[in-house]
Design a protein around this motif. Structure first.
Motif, PDB file in Angstrom:
ATOM      1  N   GLU A 137      32.394 -17.641-106.063  1.00 13.56           N
ATOM      2  CA  GLU A 137      31.449 -17.781-107.168  1.00 13.56           C
ATOM      3  C   GLU A 137      30.129 -17.216-106.670  1.00 13.56           C
ATOM      4  O   GLU A 137      29.697 -17.543-105.556  1.00 13.56           O
ATOM      5  N   VAL A 138      29.478 -16.359-107.440  1.00 16.61           N
ATOM      6  CA  VAL A 138      28.250 -15.716-106.982  1.00 16.61           C
ATOM      7  C   VAL A 138      27.155 -15.917-108.013  1.00 16.61           C
ATOM      8  O   VAL A 138      27.350 -15.656-109.199  1.00 16.61           O
ATOM      9  N   LEU A 139      26.005 -16.402-107.530  1.00 13.74           N
ATOM     10  CA  LEU A 139      24.846 -16.638-108.395  1.00 13.74           C
ATOM     11  C   LEU A 139      23.647 -15.865-107.872  1.00 13.74           C
ATOM     12  O   LEU A 139      23.396 -15.841-106.663  1.00 13.74           O
ATOM     13  N   ALA A 140      22.887 -15.305-108.795  1.00 13.57           N
ATOM     14  CA  ALA A 140      21.586 -14.732-108.454  1.00 13.57           C
ATOM     15  C   ALA A 140      20.581 -15.883-108.384  1.00 13.57           C
ATOM     16  O   ALA A 140      20.810 -16.953-108.976  1.00 13.57           O
ATOM     17  N   PRO A 141      19.467 -15.699-107.694  1.00 13.86           N
ATOM     18  CA  PRO A 141      18.449 -16.759-107.627  1.00 13.86           C
ATOM     19  C   PRO A 141      17.879 -17.157-108.993  1.00 13.86           C
ATOM     20  O   PRO A 141      17.279 -18.210-109.120  1.00 13.86           O
ATOM     21  N   THR A 142      18.112 -16.345-110.006  1.00 18.71           N
ATOM     22  CA  THR A 142      17.663 -16.683-111.356  1.00 18.71           C
ATOM     23  C   THR A 142      18.677 -17.560-112.087  1.00 18.71           C
ATOM     24  O   THR A 142      18.444 -17.963-113.226  1.00 18.71           O
ATOM     25  N   ARG A 144      13.814 -20.779-111.756  1.00 22.66           N
ATOM     26  CA  ARG A 144      14.144 -21.832-110.793  1.00 22.66           C
ATOM     27  C   ARG A 144      14.974 -22.926-111.473  1.00 22.66           C
ATOM     28  O   ARG A 144      15.983 -23.389-110.939  1.00 22.66           O
ATOM     29  N   SER A 145      14.566 -23.316-112.661  1.00 18.89           N
ATOM     30  CA  SER A 145      15.277 -24.337-113.422  1.00 18.89           C
ATOM     31  C   SER A 145      16.673 -23.848-113.815  1.00 18.89           C
ATOM     32  O   SER A 145      17.659 -24.590-113.708  1.00 18.89           O
ATOM     33  N   ALA A 146      16.763 -22.604-114.268  1.00 19.33           N
ATOM     34  CA  ALA A 146      18.058 -22.033-114.646  1.00 19.33           C
ATOM     35  C   ALA A 146      18.993 -21.989-113.432  1.00 19.33           C
ATOM     36  O   ALA A 146      20.188 -22.277-113.541  1.00 19.33           O
ATOM     37  N   TYR A 147      18.446 -21.672-112.272  1.00 13.03           N
ATOM     38  CA  TYR A 147      19.236 -21.620-111.047  1.00 13.03           C
ATOM     39  C   TYR A 147      19.794 -23.006-110.707  1.00 13.03           C
ATOM     40  O   TYR A 147      20.984 -23.151-110.401  1.00 13.03           O
ATOM     41  N   LEU A 148      18.942 -24.016-110.752  1.00  8.26           N
ATOM     42  CA  LEU A 148      19.390 -25.375-110.429  1.00  8.26           C
ATOM     43  C   LEU A 148      20.554 -25.798-111.322  1.00  8.26           C
ATOM     44  O   LEU A 148      21.558 -26.330-110.837  1.00  8.26           O
ATOM     45  N   GLY A 149      20.435 -25.550-112.608  1.00  9.56           N
ATOM     46  CA  GLY A 149      21.502 -25.906-113.538  1.00  9.56           C
ATOM     47  C   GLY A 149      22.767 -25.108-113.283  1.00  9.56           C
ATOM     48  O   GLY A 149      23.881 -25.651-113.292  1.00  9.56           O
ATOM     49  N   ALA A 150      22.621 -23.809-113.030  1.00  5.47           N
ATOM     50  CA  ALA A 150      23.789 -22.953-112.796  1.00  5.47           C
ATOM     51  C   ALA A 150      24.513 -23.346-111.515  1.00  5.47           C
ATOM     52  O   ALA A 150      25.749 -23.381-111.483  1.00  5.47           O
ATOM     53  N   LEU A 151      23.769 -23.657-110.459  1.00  4.04           N
ATOM     54  CA  LEU A 151      24.406 -24.050-109.199  1.00  4.04           C
ATOM     55  C   LEU A 151      25.159 -25.364-109.381  1.00  4.04           C
ATOM     56  O   LEU A 151      26.307 -25.495-108.940  1.00  4.04           O
TER      57      LEU A 151
END
Length: 155
Positions: free
Chosen positions: A90-95, A135-142
């Motif tokens: 699973e790969v996430l960008a910092p956004t 930052r908020s979007a990242y926290l939720g996605a992770l």
């Protein structure tokens, strides 16, 4: 159970390391922070610093060699994201934007086009500034990504 969930952070210029540690602590996950140079990290047994040589793409190679199903990779580097997605990670960008099998080809093509334009002298501007919304979007996605892996039997 199919194996532990691990997080690999492409740490050079990653703006969401602290957020990653918070989510990992909540879920009890091991985090590998991979960089070409020493960087200060919290002193936690589940956060591991990996300093690779300063060779071209050394950090990317280290992460890509370990990326597999059950791993979460945090990177803004599109070629690294492509390698990890192909390996099943699973790969996430910092956004918070996920890289997926269906979208990675377009992301690579766009990156290559922009690089060609810059090399040809076109002024393309840079990435937009990192925001609190990112930052908020990242926290939720992770968090959602980890929960999805846990439901799939990883953990």
């Amino acid at each position: 159970m199919t194996g532990p969930i691990v997080i690999y952070v492409d740490a050079d210029a990653c703006p969401v390391k602290d957020e990653t540690y918070r989510v990992a602590a909540r879920h009890g996950l091991h985090v590998y922070v991979v960089a070409n140079s020493f960087m200060n990290l919290p002193r936690e047994p589940w956060i591991e610093r990996v300093v690779v040589s300063d060779g071209f793409d050394a950090a990317d190679d280290w992460i890509a060699e370990r990326a597999a199903r059950g791993a979460v990779v945090i990177t803004a580097d599109v070629p690294l994201a492509s390698r990890c997605v192909k390996a099943g990670a699973e790969v996430l960008a910092p956004t918070g934007k996920p890289f997926s099998e269906s979208g990675i080809g377009l992301a690579l093509a766009t990156r290559n086009l922009m690089q060609d334009l810059r090399e040809a002298g076109a002024i393309t501007g840079g990435p937009k500034p990192f925001s609190a919304r990112d930052r908020s979007a990242y926290l939720g996605a992770l968090d959602r990504t980890i929960m999805r892996l846990k439901r799939a039997g990883f953990g």
